[in-house]
Design a protein around this motif. Structure first.
Motif, short mmCIF file in Angstrom:
data_model
loop_
_atom_site.label_atom_id
_atom_site.label_comp_id
_atom_site.label_asym_id
_atom_site.label_seq_id
_atom_site.Cartn_x
_atom_site.Cartn_y
_atom_site.Cartn_z
N ASN A 171 27.49 -4.33 29.78
CA ASN A 171 26.91 -2.98 29.90
C ASN A 171 27.93 -1.95 30.36
O ASN A 171 27.60 -0.75 30.47
N VAL A 172 29.14 -2.40 30.67
CA VAL A 172 30.17 -1.48 31.15
C VAL A 172 31.27 -1.36 30.10
O VAL A 172 31.82 -2.36 29.64
N ASP A 173 31.57 -0.12 29.72
CA ASP A 173 32.64 0.15 28.76
C ASP A 173 33.97 0.21 29.51
O ASP A 173 34.18 1.11 30.33
N PRO A 174 34.88 -0.75 29.27
CA PRO A 174 36.14 -0.78 30.04
C PRO A 174 37.03 0.44 29.80
O PRO A 174 37.61 0.97 30.74
N VAL A 175 37.10 0.87 28.55
CA VAL A 175 37.95 2.03 28.24
C VAL A 175 37.36 3.30 28.85
O VAL A 175 38.07 4.09 29.49
N GLY A 176 36.06 3.48 28.70
CA GLY A 176 35.40 4.65 29.29
C GLY A 176 35.52 4.69 30.79
O GLY A 176 35.70 5.77 31.39
N THR A 208 52.84 4.40 28.09
CA THR A 208 52.34 3.11 28.59
C THR A 208 51.11 2.72 27.78
O THR A 208 50.29 3.57 27.44
N LYS A 209 51.00 1.42 27.50
CA LYS A 209 49.78 0.88 26.92
C LYS A 209 49.20 -0.11 27.93
O LYS A 209 49.93 -0.94 28.46
N ILE A 210 47.89 0.00 28.16
CA ILE A 210 47.24 -0.89 29.10
C ILE A 210 45.98 -1.45 28.44
O ILE A 210 45.17 -0.70 27.89
N ALA A 211 45.88 -2.78 28.44
CA ALA A 211 44.73 -3.45 27.82
C ALA A 211 43.72 -3.84 28.90
O ALA A 211 44.09 -4.48 29.88
N VAL A 212 42.46 -3.45 28.69
CA VAL A 212 41.43 -3.73 29.69
C VAL A 212 40.23 -4.42 29.03
O VAL A 212 39.98 -4.26 27.83
N ARG A 240 38.68 -5.65 34.11
CA ARG A 240 39.92 -6.36 34.42
C ARG A 240 41.06 -5.84 33.55
O ARG A 240 40.88 -5.62 32.36
N ILE A 241 42.22 -5.69 34.17
CA ILE A 241 43.43 -5.31 33.42
C ILE A 241 44.04 -6.58 32.87
O ILE A 241 44.42 -7.48 33.62
N ASN A 242 44.14 -6.66 31.56
CA ASN A 242 44.65 -7.87 30.93
C ASN A 242 46.16 -7.83 30.77
O ASN A 242 46.84 -8.85 30.98
N SER A 243 46.70 -6.67 30.43
CA SER A 243 48.14 -6.58 30.18
C SER A 243 48.59 -5.12 30.27
O SER A 243 47.80 -4.21 30.03
N GLU A 278 35.56 0.46 39.05
CA GLU A 278 35.16 -0.73 38.31
C GLU A 278 36.26 -1.80 38.32
O GLU A 278 35.97 -3.00 38.32
N ILE A 279 37.52 -1.35 38.32
CA ILE A 279 38.63 -2.30 38.41
C ILE A 279 38.73 -2.87 39.82
O ILE A 279 38.90 -4.07 40.01
N TYR A 280 38.61 -2.00 40.80
CA TYR A 280 38.66 -2.43 42.20
C TYR A 280 37.56 -3.44 42.51
O TYR A 280 37.77 -4.42 43.22
#
Length: 378
Positions: free
Chosen positions: A244-249, A234-238, A222-225, A215-217
């Motif tokens: 309809n798409v859960d970014p964390v999932g 590490t902390k990654i914000a998405v 999208r990776i925000n930070s 989904e990122i590719y």
């Protein structure tokens, strides 16, 4: 030199990508120096290599003049016209062949040196151009050797350098081990291109998620930070561009397999996947995961936030040696002040006490003023 040499240059052009014409021109320039060195000539000489046969000929360039003063560099108009035709004029340059008998052997030796050098330079240029275009990308290599803590990684035709400062703290590197690394910088040096790698850069985590999460590719997530303390957490914000798409999932993956693969690659480094939110209060609350947050008071002008958490969550929100709060601040790029509910209540009590004291002081002063006024009236 002969036709076989020219054929060899053709093969080099095909296999190494080095222009045959540039090679020949470089050899011709090198042979000028070789001629002057071996024959001590002060002439203006020119070397010509036949592009078909490989024959090498040396020519002395002379200036056509009315009156010759230096026979090495000049030739009379009359002599030049006799040799080269009546169309020759004063100030023309004519070429007189002066090829020595044994010059072919000298030419072959110099040509070999030039070709070898040019091939090395061409290969270095190819490597430099290839890796320059891949800066900030991820690459897989094999640990070739470790010298004084510096890890050298085999990357095909060249090596990458993984300096101590760019390694994951506590990670052990074994010869023959396959590792993924972030291409930090590519420099051109006299010894060829140097590729500097990193295992501690936040960009490595970002690229690993891009490789692992379709989904990122595909650009749906999208990776925000990214905020990272390599080897620890590490902390990654998405965020999702599709409701309809859960970014964390998506990043966690089925049964956590996607994030597990990344954690394994990073030698067990903990990863918190945070859902980005344009509402800074909500985003900051999410960034302090895994702790729960009671409230967030944001100051847009100062880019700071006061966060209240339950008493039993205070240590979790701050983290060991302040790590959780520090990473949340890096992730959001905001100043974050964390207090427990009890601390806020105590502050409120203290403020109420101060306010009561202020009121009492005002009342006392007011009474004193009233008494003074009454005495003056009497």
């Amino acid at each position: 030199m002969n036709a076989e040499f020219i054929y060899a240059l053709d093969q080099i052009e095909k296999e190494k990508g080095v222009s045959k014409e540039i090679l020949i021109e470089t050899i011709e320039a090198a042979l000028v120096s070789a001629y002057k060195k071996n024959f001590g000539s002060s002439q203006n000489v020119k070397i010509k290599i036949d592009r078909e046969t490989g024959d090498v000929r040396v020519f002395a360039e002379k200036l056509v003049v009315e009156q010759v003063e230096d026979r090495v560099l000049e030739v009379s108009l009359e002599e030049a016209q006799n040799k080269y035709g009546v169309n020759v004029q004063v100030d023309d340059i004519v070429e007189e062949e002066v090829t020595p008998k044994d010059f072919g052997r000298i030419a072959a030796q110099n040509a070999k040196q030039v070709v070898v050098q040019r091939i090395k330079e061409a290969e270095r240029d190819v490597i430099f151009n290839e890796f320059t275009s891949r800066e900030s990308e991820i690459i897989t290599g094999v640990v070739a050797r470790v010298t004084k803590g510096v890890v050298y990684v085999a990357l095909g035709k060249t090596e990458g350098v993984l300096n101590i400062a760019e390694q994951i703290p506590g990670e052990d590197y074994q010869i023959g081990q396959r590792i993924k690394a972030y291409i930090l910088e590519v420099k051109k040096t006299t010894k060829g291109p140097q590729i500097f790698l990193s295992r501690s850069h936040p960009g490595l985590v970002k690229r690993l998620f891009e490789l692992e999460v379709p989904e990122i590719y595909d650009g749906v997530v999208r990776i925000n930070s990214v905020a990272r303390e390599a080897g620890s957490r590490t902390k990654i914000a998405v965020e999702s561009l599709d409701e309809n798409v859960d970014p964390v999932g998506s990043c966690v993956g089925p049964k956590g397999i996607r994030v597990k693969n990344i954690v394994d690659e990073l030698d067990g480094e903990k990863i918190d996947i945070i859902k980005y939110n344009e509402d800074m209060g909500e985003y900051i609350s999410n960034s302090l995961s895994p702790s729960k947050v009671v409230s967030v008071d944001v100051d847009e002008n100062e880019k700071s936030a006061k966060v209240v958490v339950p008493d039993y969550q205070l240590s979790l929100a701050i983290g060991k040696e302040g790590q959780n709060a520090r990473l949340a601040a890096k992730l959001t790029n905001w100043k974050i002040d964390i207090k427990s509910e009890s601390q806020i209540e105590n502050v409120d009590d203290q403020e109420r006490e101060k306010l009561q004291e202020a009121v009492e002081t005002v009342e006392t002063v007011s009474e004193q003023i009233d008494e003074t006024v009454s005495e003056q009236e009497i």
